[in-house]
Scaffold this active site. Structure first.
Site, PDB file in Angstrom:
ATOM      1  N   ASN A   7       0.868  -1.184   0.000  1.00  0.00           N
ATOM      2  CA  ASN A   7       0.000   0.000   0.000  1.00  0.00           C
ATOM      3  C   ASN A   7       0.904   1.233   0.000  1.00  0.00           C
ATOM      4  OD1 ASN A   7      -1.824   2.016   0.492  1.00  0.00           O
ATOM      5  ND2 ASN A   7      -2.698   1.106   2.339  1.00  0.00           N
ATOM      6  N   LYS A  14       3.518   0.849   2.969  1.00  0.00           N
ATOM      7  CA  LYS A  14       3.126  -0.103   4.015  1.00  0.00           C
ATOM      8  C   LYS A  14       3.062  -1.472   3.361  1.00  0.00           C
ATOM      9  CE  LYS A  14      -0.632   1.695   6.403  1.00  0.00           C
ATOM     10  NZ  LYS A  14      -1.915   1.625   7.024  1.00  0.00           N
ATOM     11  N   ARG A  88      -2.674  -2.196  -3.333  1.00  0.00           N
ATOM     12  CA  ARG A  88      -3.854  -1.357  -3.151  1.00  0.00           C
ATOM     13  C   ARG A  88      -3.779  -0.212  -4.160  1.00  0.00           C
ATOM     14  NH1 ARG A  88      -5.200   3.216   1.234  1.00  0.00           N
ATOM     15  NH2 ARG A  88      -7.361   3.492   0.634  1.00  0.00           N
ATOM     16  N   LEU A 206     -15.247   3.801   9.861  1.00  0.00           N
ATOM     17  CA  LEU A 206     -14.934   5.053  10.552  1.00  0.00           C
ATOM     18  C   LEU A 206     -13.481   5.016  11.021  1.00  0.00           C
ATOM     19  CD1 LEU A 206     -18.178   5.109  12.737  1.00  0.00           C
ATOM     20  CD2 LEU A 206     -17.863   6.099  10.458  1.00  0.00           C
ATOM     21  N   ARG A 238     -11.026  15.811   6.957  1.00  0.00           N
ATOM     22  CA  ARG A 238     -11.804  16.175   5.761  1.00  0.00           C
ATOM     23  C   ARG A 238     -13.205  16.636   6.161  1.00  0.00           C
ATOM     24  NH1 ARG A 238     -10.772  10.717   2.624  1.00  0.00           N
ATOM     25  NH2 ARG A 238      -8.873  10.435   3.810  1.00  0.00           N
ATOM     26  N   GLY A 330     -14.951   3.024  14.608  1.00  0.00           N
ATOM     27  CA  GLY A 330     -16.083   2.089  14.636  1.00  0.00           C
ATOM     28  C   GLY A 330     -15.805   0.861  15.491  1.00  0.00           C
ATOM     29  N   GLU A 331     -14.536   0.408  15.483  1.00  0.00           N
ATOM     30  CA  GLU A 331     -14.189  -0.799  16.238  1.00  0.00           C
ATOM     31  C   GLU A 331     -13.955  -0.511  17.717  1.00  0.00           C
ATOM     32  OE1 GLU A 331     -10.766  -2.551  14.256  1.00  0.00           O
ATOM     33  OE2 GLU A 331     -11.746  -2.176  12.330  1.00  0.00           O
TER      34      GLU A 331
HETATM   35  P1  ADP Z   1      -6.851   4.974   9.132  1.00  0.00           P
HETATM   36  O1  ADP Z   1      -8.040   5.482   8.374  1.00  0.00           O
HETATM   37  O2  ADP Z   1      -5.678   5.908   9.069  1.00  0.00           O
HETATM   38  O3  ADP Z   1      -6.518   3.517   8.876  1.00  0.00           O
HETATM   39  P2  ADP Z   1      -7.817   4.045  11.690  1.00  0.00           P
HETATM   40  O4  ADP Z   1      -8.794   3.070  11.116  1.00  0.00           O
HETATM   41  O5  ADP Z   1      -6.656   3.500  12.444  1.00  0.00           O
HETATM   42  O6  ADP Z   1      -7.307   5.093  10.645  1.00  0.00           O
HETATM   43  O7  ADP Z   1      -8.658   5.011  12.678  1.00  0.00           O
HETATM   44  C1  ADP Z   1      -8.089   6.100  13.323  1.00  0.00           C
HETATM   45  C2  ADP Z   1      -9.118   6.675  14.267  1.00  0.00           C
HETATM   46  O8  ADP Z   1      -9.522   5.663  15.197  1.00  0.00           O
HETATM   47  C3  ADP Z   1      -8.592   7.841  15.097  1.00  0.00           C
HETATM   48  O9  ADP Z   1      -9.575   8.845  15.183  1.00  0.00           O
HETATM   49  C4  ADP Z   1      -8.389   7.206  16.455  1.00  0.00           C
HETATM   50  O10 ADP Z   1      -8.500   8.127  17.516  1.00  0.00           O
HETATM   51  C5  ADP Z   1      -9.527   6.210  16.493  1.00  0.00           C
HETATM   52  N1  ADP Z   1      -9.281   5.197  17.526  1.00  0.00           N
HETATM   53  C6  ADP Z   1      -8.340   4.245  17.552  1.00  0.00           C
HETATM   54  N2  ADP Z   1      -8.383   3.569  18.723  1.00  0.00           N
HETATM   55  C7  ADP Z   1      -9.388   4.128  19.445  1.00  0.00           C
HETATM   56  C8  ADP Z   1      -9.940   3.882  20.745  1.00  0.00           C
HETATM   57  N3  ADP Z   1      -9.464   2.923  21.532  1.00  0.00           N
HETATM   58  N4  ADP Z   1     -10.979   4.647  21.132  1.00  0.00           N
HETATM   59  C9  ADP Z   1     -11.468   5.634  20.352  1.00  0.00           C
HETATM   60  N5  ADP Z   1     -10.987   5.917  19.130  1.00  0.00           N
HETATM   61  C10 ADP Z   1      -9.970   5.176  18.686  1.00  0.00           C
END
Ligand code: ADP
Length: 398
Positions: A7, A14, A88, A206, A238, A330-331
């Site tokens: 990627n 990455k 990717r 998200l 964004r 989201g996770e």
């Molecule tokens: P990318 O789109 O760069 O792959 P990620 O999927 O890693 O990003 O998501 C990053 C977002 O997830 C950030 O806003 C980060 O604060 C949030 N995040 C990661 N871990 C947690 C957590 N434990 N609680 C709340 N938000 C989290």
């Protein structure tokens, strides 16, 4: 089959090596700050006890990263035999509805989409060309962020602007995060115990970038991102949807150049712009708890807009088995899920607060009550595994 997944960003590369049989990654790493005075890297593998850190000569680019990467994979400690490379690629326009072998015609088609993704496609192409050079005997496969959304019908992908802008210039909704939406859709079908082609859901990815998609009977029928990844939900930096008139106003009345507006909407807006200090949900949640009104407002706007978009996507589906949360927020952020779902009870989603608090942390989990007509599910995404699987499938079919 061991697949090297690459990627490339404009200043980063990455990678991971995925064993598609087990779904596990055997090695992974990141080359960062490429093209700068001090490019650095981190290489990890389950086959070695400790991560390797290092630097590359100043101004090194993707090509030099691949030298180091190829040496790492072939080193005595790893001796990883790679069978194909999956890349990717962000924008495939209307050329690619699925993964594709990157021959000259495919490379030309990716190049022709570069104006639609000027930050991403040129870097993706660099990665493919360098990888062809380093691994000339391996199949090189492109997996496109846009491909999963190519099942969207014209009534959902056309903007209400003069039709010749689509016909002559391809200006339409494409959608992004396709590998993630596709991966969690397949996982949701498995969790729900339904065949994929009978599974209808809404997926909310998200992360730093955010998008949601409506999936009917396993195929995407609508999504929030558009011609570019700027449209739709509030994101880390964004803006997502704004009145397009704001752009003219910023230019004509405030004298901002197109470049300044581009930077403002892509890099200085979203959660960062609203809060004035962070694009990171963790920091915003902490600041909210400590009483920061700016953080509280930024997060409230994020979840309100998310709920509004999900309700809009629901209107495009004839039925909805589940709403899926994925991506870093989201996770991991139970509060974002709870605040969003509190607005969506009318869609037949009843949250199980305890399950919601315990969900995530790398595990799948249903977070709705047993009698909830539409389920809510947390599913950790795995875009690399999706890219590896698509690569394997294509190579296996050759
Ligand atoms: P990318 O789109 O760069 O792959 P990620 O999927 O890693 O990003 O998501 C990053 C977002 O997830 C950030 O806003 C980060 O604060 C949030 N995040 C990661 N871990 C947690 C957590 N434990 N609680 C709340 N938000 C989290």
């Amino acid at each position: 089959m061991n697949i090297l997944v690459i990627n490339c960003g404009s200043s980063s590369l990455k990678f991971s090596v995925i064993d598609t049989q087990t779904g596990k990654d055997l090695a992974r790493g990141l080359f960062d700050k490429l093209g700068s005075a001090a490019p650095s890297y981190k290489l990890e593998s389950s086959l070695i006890p400790e991560a390797k850190y290092g630097t590359l000569p100043s101004n090194s680019e993707h090509e030099a990263s691949l030298d180091t990467l190829a040496d790492f994979l072939a080193s005595d400690e790893l001796q990883l035999k790679i069978e194909a490379v999956g890349h990717r690629v962000v924008h495939g326009g209307e050329h690619f509805t699925s993964a594709c072998l990157m021959d000259q015609a495919a490379l030309d088609a990716v190049k022709s989409c570069s104006s639609l993704a000027p930050l991403h496609n040129p870097a993706n192409l660099l990665g493919i060309e360098s990888s062809k050079h380093h691994f000339p005997d391996l199949p090189q496969v492109g997996v496109f962020d846009t491909a999963f959304h190519q099942t969207i019908a014209p009534e959902a992908y056309l903007y209400s602007i003069p039709i010749e802008l689509y016909v002559k210039h391809g200006i339409r909704r494409y959608g992004f995060h396709g590998s993630s939406h596709k991966y969690v859709t397949a996982e949701a079908a498995r969790i729900l115990g339904k065949p994929l082609e009978k599974t209808s859901i809404i997926t909310a990815h998200l992360g730093n970038g955010c998008s949601a998609a409506a999936i009917e009977n396993g195929a995407c029928i609508d999504t929030t991102m558009g011609l570019t990844p700027l449209e739709g939900l509030v994101m880390g930096t964004r803006s997502g949807d704004i009145d397009p008139g704001i752009i003219f106003h910023l230019h004509r009345s405030l004298g901002m150049s197109i470049e300044e507006i581009d930077t403002t909407l892509n890099k200085k807006s979203g959660l960062f712009g609203l809060s004035g200090f962070s694009n990171d949900m963790r920091s915003l949640r902490q600041a909210s708890a400590e009483g920061s009104e700016a953080a509280q407002r930024a997060v409230a706007i994020f979840t309100r807009r998310l709920a509004k978009s999900i309700a809009g996507l629901r209107a495009t589906l004839t039925k909805c088995d589940a709403l899926v949360f994925t991506g870093g927020i989201g996770e991991n952020d139970a509060k974002t899920r709870a605040e969003t779902l509190a607005r969506l009870e009318h869609l037949g989603i009843k949250i199980d607060s305890e399950a919601n608090s315990n969900a995530g942390k790398g595990r799948n989990g249903i977070i709705s009550q047993e009698n909830s007509p539409t389920k809510a599910i947390v599913i950790p995404t795995n875009e690399e595994l999706m890219i590896a699987r698509e690569t394997e499938q294509l190579v296996g079919n050759q």
